[in-house]
Write an enzyme that holds these catalytic residues in place. Structure first.
Site, PDB file in Angstrom:
ATOM      1  N   ALA A   1      -1.680   3.365  -2.765  1.00 30.89           N
ATOM      2  CA  ALA A   1      -2.467   4.495  -3.155  1.00 30.89           C
ATOM      3  C   ALA A   1      -2.947   5.539  -2.283  1.00 30.89           C
ATOM      4  O   ALA A   1      -3.177   6.726  -2.534  1.00 30.89           O
ATOM      5  CB  ALA A   1      -3.686   3.555  -3.617  1.00 30.89           C
TER       6      ALA A   1
ATOM      7  N   SER B   1      -7.515  -5.594  -0.841  1.00 30.34           N
ATOM      8  CA  SER B   1      -8.573  -6.424  -0.925  1.00 30.34           C
ATOM      9  C   SER B   1      -8.877  -6.318  -2.557  1.00 30.34           C
ATOM     10  O   SER B   1     -10.021  -5.687  -2.932  1.00 30.34           O
ATOM     11  CB  SER B   1     -10.027  -5.984  -0.374  1.00 30.34           C
ATOM     12  OG  SER B   1     -10.078  -4.456  -0.354  1.00 30.34           O
TER      13      SER B   1
HETATM   14  S1  ADX Z   1      -4.855  -7.968   0.713  1.00 31.71           S
HETATM   15  O1  ADX Z   1      -4.655  -8.366  -0.554  1.00 31.71           O
HETATM   16  O2  ADX Z   1      -4.984  -9.383   1.665  1.00 31.71           O
HETATM   17  O3  ADX Z   1      -6.315  -7.187   0.960  1.00 31.71           O
HETATM   18  P1  ADX Z   1      -3.343  -6.533   2.764  1.00 31.71           P
HETATM   19  O4  ADX Z   1      -4.014  -5.059   2.418  1.00 31.71           O
HETATM   20  O5  ADX Z   1      -3.924  -7.481   3.881  1.00 31.71           O
HETATM   21  O6  ADX Z   1      -3.466  -7.484   1.413  1.00 31.71           O
HETATM   22  O7  ADX Z   1      -1.834  -6.488   2.927  1.00 31.71           O
HETATM   23  C1  ADX Z   1      -0.989  -5.787   1.992  1.00 31.71           C
HETATM   24  C2  ADX Z   1       0.276  -5.254   2.597  1.00 31.71           C
HETATM   25  O8  ADX Z   1       1.042  -6.294   2.461  1.00 31.71           O
HETATM   26  C3  ADX Z   1       0.787  -4.415   1.477  1.00 31.71           C
HETATM   27  O9  ADX Z   1       0.637  -2.899   1.766  1.00 31.71           O
HETATM   28  C4  ADX Z   1       2.373  -4.528   1.501  1.00 31.71           C
HETATM   29  O10 ADX Z   1       2.728  -3.844   2.604  1.00 31.71           O
HETATM   30  C5  ADX Z   1       2.427  -5.818   2.152  1.00 31.71           C
HETATM   31  N1  ADX Z   1       2.701  -6.981   0.816  1.00 31.71           N
HETATM   32  C6  ADX Z   1       3.804  -7.888   1.211  1.00 31.71           C
HETATM   33  N2  ADX Z   1       3.661  -8.746   0.055  1.00 31.71           N
HETATM   34  C7  ADX Z   1       2.504  -8.325  -0.746  1.00 31.71           C
HETATM   35  C8  ADX Z   1       2.133  -8.935  -2.145  1.00 31.71           C
HETATM   36  N3  ADX Z   1       2.711  -9.862  -2.667  1.00 31.71           N
HETATM   37  N4  ADX Z   1       1.082  -8.214  -2.583  1.00 31.71           N
HETATM   38  C9  ADX Z   1       0.506  -7.129  -1.868  1.00 31.71           C
HETATM   39  N5  ADX Z   1       0.961  -6.616  -0.959  1.00 31.71           N
HETATM   40  C10 ADX Z   1       2.043  -7.226  -0.177  1.00 31.71           C
END
Ligand code: ADX
Length: 177
Positions: free
Chosen positions: A16, A86
Protein backbone atom coordinates in the site's frame (compact mmCIF):
# COMPACT_ATOMS: atom_id res chain seq x y z
CA UNK A 1 15.38 21.35 22.36
CA UNK A 2 13.24 18.65 23.98
CA UNK A 3 10.37 17.37 21.84
CA UNK A 4 7.65 15.11 23.17
CA UNK A 5 7.67 11.68 21.58
CA UNK A 6 4.93 10.19 19.47
CA UNK A 7 4.29 6.81 17.90
CA UNK A 8 3.09 7.23 14.33
CA UNK A 9 1.57 3.88 13.39
CA UNK A 10 1.21 3.15 9.67
CA UNK A 11 -1.19 0.30 8.92
CA UNK A 12 -2.31 -1.06 5.55
CA UNK A 13 -2.01 -3.89 3.07
CA UNK A 14 1.34 -5.14 1.80
CA UNK A 15 2.32 -2.84 -1.07
CA UNK A 16 0.00 0.00 0.00
CA UNK A 17 2.99 2.32 0.55
CA UNK A 18 3.59 2.31 4.33
CA UNK A 19 7.37 2.08 4.18
CA UNK A 20 7.77 4.62 1.37
CA UNK A 21 5.64 7.24 3.13
CA UNK A 22 7.10 6.65 6.58
CA UNK A 23 10.71 6.94 5.32
CA UNK A 24 10.00 10.29 3.69
CA UNK A 25 8.06 11.60 6.67
CA UNK A 26 11.02 10.54 8.83
CA UNK A 27 13.51 12.45 6.70
CA UNK A 28 11.46 15.64 6.95
CA UNK A 29 11.10 15.27 10.72
CA UNK A 30 14.87 14.78 11.11
CA UNK A 31 15.43 17.93 9.02
CA UNK A 32 13.21 19.76 11.50
CA UNK A 33 15.28 18.60 14.46
CA UNK A 34 13.16 15.70 15.71
CA UNK A 35 14.66 12.45 16.95
CA UNK A 36 13.27 9.68 14.75
CA UNK A 37 13.41 5.88 14.80
CA UNK A 38 11.81 3.40 12.41
CA UNK A 39 10.21 0.07 13.25
CA UNK A 40 9.41 -1.53 9.92
CA UNK A 41 7.73 -4.94 9.61
CA UNK A 42 10.23 -6.45 7.20
CA UNK A 43 13.24 -5.39 9.33
CA UNK A 44 11.64 -6.35 12.65
CA UNK A 45 10.75 -9.80 11.36
CA UNK A 46 14.44 -10.46 10.64
CA UNK A 47 15.49 -9.45 14.16
CA UNK A 48 13.16 -8.80 17.11
CA UNK A 49 10.38 -11.03 15.70
CA UNK A 50 12.57 -13.58 13.90
CA UNK A 51 10.83 -16.95 13.80
CA UNK A 52 7.30 -15.59 14.06
CA UNK A 53 4.87 -16.48 11.27
CA UNK A 54 1.60 -15.02 10.05
CA UNK A 55 -1.07 -16.70 12.15
CA UNK A 56 -3.20 -14.27 14.14
CA UNK A 57 -1.32 -15.26 17.31
CA UNK A 58 2.08 -14.64 15.76
CA UNK A 59 1.03 -11.34 14.23
CA UNK A 60 -0.33 -10.18 17.59
CA UNK A 61 2.94 -11.21 19.24
CA UNK A 62 4.87 -9.28 16.58
CA UNK A 63 2.75 -6.19 17.23
CA UNK A 64 3.15 -6.44 21.02
CA UNK A 65 6.94 -6.63 20.70
CA UNK A 66 6.96 -3.63 18.40
CA UNK A 67 4.61 -1.78 20.74
CA UNK A 68 6.92 -2.46 23.68
CA UNK A 69 9.87 -0.86 21.90
CA UNK A 70 7.76 1.97 20.47
CA UNK A 71 6.51 2.79 23.95
CA UNK A 72 10.04 3.00 25.41
CA UNK A 73 11.18 5.27 22.61
CA UNK A 74 8.07 7.46 22.75
CA UNK A 75 8.64 8.02 26.47
CA UNK A 76 12.12 9.26 25.57
CA UNK A 77 10.97 11.98 23.18
CA UNK A 78 11.51 10.01 19.99
CA UNK A 79 9.07 10.11 17.09
CA UNK A 80 8.70 6.43 16.28
CA UNK A 81 7.57 5.56 12.78
CA UNK A 82 6.05 2.08 12.86
CA UNK A 83 5.11 0.49 9.55
CA UNK A 84 3.49 -2.90 9.86
CA UNK A 85 0.43 -4.39 8.21
CA UNK A 86 -1.11 -4.84 11.69
CA UNK A 87 -4.34 -6.17 10.22
CA UNK A 88 -6.35 -6.58 13.42
CA UNK A 89 -8.31 -3.70 14.95
CA UNK A 90 -8.23 -5.08 18.48
CA UNK A 91 -4.44 -5.20 18.81
CA UNK A 92 -4.08 -1.76 17.21
CA UNK A 93 -6.49 -0.43 19.82
CA UNK A 94 -4.47 -2.22 22.50
CA UNK A 95 -1.33 -0.43 21.27
CA UNK A 96 -3.17 2.91 21.22
CA UNK A 97 -4.22 2.44 24.85
CA UNK A 98 -0.81 1.12 25.92
CA UNK A 99 1.37 3.75 24.24
CA UNK A 100 -1.03 6.67 24.71
CA UNK A 101 0.83 9.08 22.45
CA UNK A 102 -0.33 7.33 19.32
CA UNK A 103 -1.10 8.63 15.86
CA UNK A 104 -2.61 6.13 13.47
CA UNK A 105 -2.13 6.52 9.72
CA UNK A 106 -4.19 4.29 7.46
CA UNK A 107 -2.31 3.77 4.21
CA UNK A 108 -5.22 2.77 2.03
CA UNK A 109 -5.02 1.26 -1.44
CA UNK A 110 -7.42 -1.19 -3.08
CA UNK A 111 -6.19 -4.78 -3.04
CA UNK A 112 -6.25 -4.86 -6.87
CA UNK A 113 -3.76 -1.98 -6.99
CA UNK A 114 -1.43 -3.61 -4.43
CA UNK A 115 -1.57 -6.81 -6.46
CA UNK A 116 -0.78 -4.95 -9.64
CA UNK A 117 2.19 -3.16 -8.02
CA UNK A 118 3.42 -6.41 -6.44
CA UNK A 119 6.61 -4.67 -5.32
CA UNK A 120 8.03 -7.79 -3.61
CA UNK A 121 6.54 -10.42 -5.91
CA UNK A 122 4.55 -11.84 -3.00
CA UNK A 123 1.07 -11.54 -4.52
CA UNK A 124 2.33 -13.68 -7.39
CA UNK A 125 3.51 -16.29 -4.89
CA UNK A 126 0.09 -16.28 -3.26
CA UNK A 127 -1.47 -17.07 -6.65
CA UNK A 128 0.91 -19.97 -7.17
CA UNK A 129 0.16 -21.31 -3.70
CA UNK A 130 3.67 -20.69 -2.29
CA UNK A 131 2.40 -18.36 0.47
CA UNK A 132 -0.57 -19.01 2.73
CA UNK A 133 -2.39 -16.65 5.16
CA UNK A 134 -1.67 -13.64 3.02
CA UNK A 135 -3.30 -10.43 4.21
CA UNK A 136 -6.13 -9.23 2.00
CA UNK A 137 -6.44 -12.56 0.19
CA UNK A 138 -6.37 -15.55 2.50
CA UNK A 139 -6.14 -13.61 5.76
CA UNK A 140 -8.22 -10.69 6.97
CA UNK A 141 -7.41 -6.99 6.95
CA UNK A 142 -9.61 -4.95 9.28
CA UNK A 143 -9.47 -1.26 8.25
CA UNK A 144 -8.99 1.26 11.07
CA UNK A 145 -12.11 2.82 12.55
CA UNK A 146 -10.47 5.89 14.04
CA UNK A 147 -7.24 6.64 12.16
CA UNK A 148 -5.98 10.19 12.61
CA UNK A 149 -4.79 10.39 9.00
CA UNK A 150 -5.79 8.44 5.90
CA UNK A 151 -3.65 8.31 2.74
CA UNK A 152 -5.28 7.08 -0.47
CA UNK A 153 -2.19 5.99 -2.33
CA UNK A 154 -4.06 5.04 -5.51
CA UNK A 155 -5.32 8.63 -5.86
CA UNK A 156 -2.55 10.70 -4.26
CA UNK A 157 1.11 11.06 -5.25
CA UNK A 158 3.70 9.94 -2.69
CA UNK A 159 4.49 13.61 -2.13
CA UNK A 160 0.84 14.42 -1.40
CA UNK A 161 0.54 11.56 1.07
CA UNK A 162 3.81 12.51 2.77
CA UNK A 163 2.72 16.15 3.07
CA UNK A 164 -0.62 15.11 4.54
CA UNK A 165 0.99 12.91 7.20
CA UNK A 166 3.73 15.40 7.96
CA UNK A 167 1.28 18.30 8.46
CA UNK A 168 -0.94 16.30 10.78
CA UNK A 169 1.95 14.92 12.82
CA UNK A 170 3.64 18.32 13.09
CA UNK A 171 0.43 19.95 14.30
CA UNK A 172 0.03 17.22 16.93
CA UNK A 173 3.66 17.67 18.04
CA UNK A 174 3.30 21.46 18.15
CA UNK A 175 0.15 21.23 20.31
CA UNK A 176 2.00 19.21 22.91
CA UNK A 177 5.19 21.24 22.99
S1 ADX B 1 1.94 -8.09 10.52
O1 ADX B 1 0.69 -8.67 10.01
O2 ADX B 1 2.53 -8.89 11.60
O3 ADX B 1 1.75 -6.68 10.93
P1 ADX B 1 4.34 -7.33 9.14
O4 ADX B 1 4.09 -5.95 8.70
O5 ADX B 1 5.21 -7.55 10.34
O6 ADX B 1 2.93 -8.10 9.28
O7 ADX B 1 5.03 -8.14 7.97
C1 ADX B 1 4.47 -8.10 6.70
C2 ADX B 1 5.52 -8.37 5.63
O8 ADX B 1 5.89 -9.75 5.67
C3 ADX B 1 4.92 -8.14 4.27
O9 ADX B 1 5.20 -6.83 3.80
C4 ADX B 1 5.59 -9.17 3.42
O10 ADX B 1 6.82 -8.67 2.94
C5 ADX B 1 5.91 -10.30 4.36
N1 ADX B 1 4.97 -11.44 4.37
C6 ADX B 1 5.35 -12.74 4.23
N2 ADX B 1 4.29 -13.56 4.35
C7 ADX B 1 3.20 -12.78 4.57
C8 ADX B 1 1.81 -13.07 4.79
N3 ADX B 1 1.35 -14.31 4.80
N4 ADX B 1 0.95 -12.03 5.00
C9 ADX B 1 1.44 -10.77 4.99
N5 ADX B 1 2.73 -10.45 4.79
C10 ADX B 1 3.62 -11.44 4.58
Amino acid sequence: MQHPGLTVWFTGLSGAGKTTISQQVGKSLIDRGYRVEYLDGDAVRQTLSKGLGFSKEDRDENIRRIGFVANLLTRNNVVVLVSVISPYQEIRQEMRDYIGRFWEVYVCAPLAICQERDVKGLYYKVQTGEIANFTGITAAYEPPLNAETVCYTDAETVEESVTKVLRSVLSKLAQDN
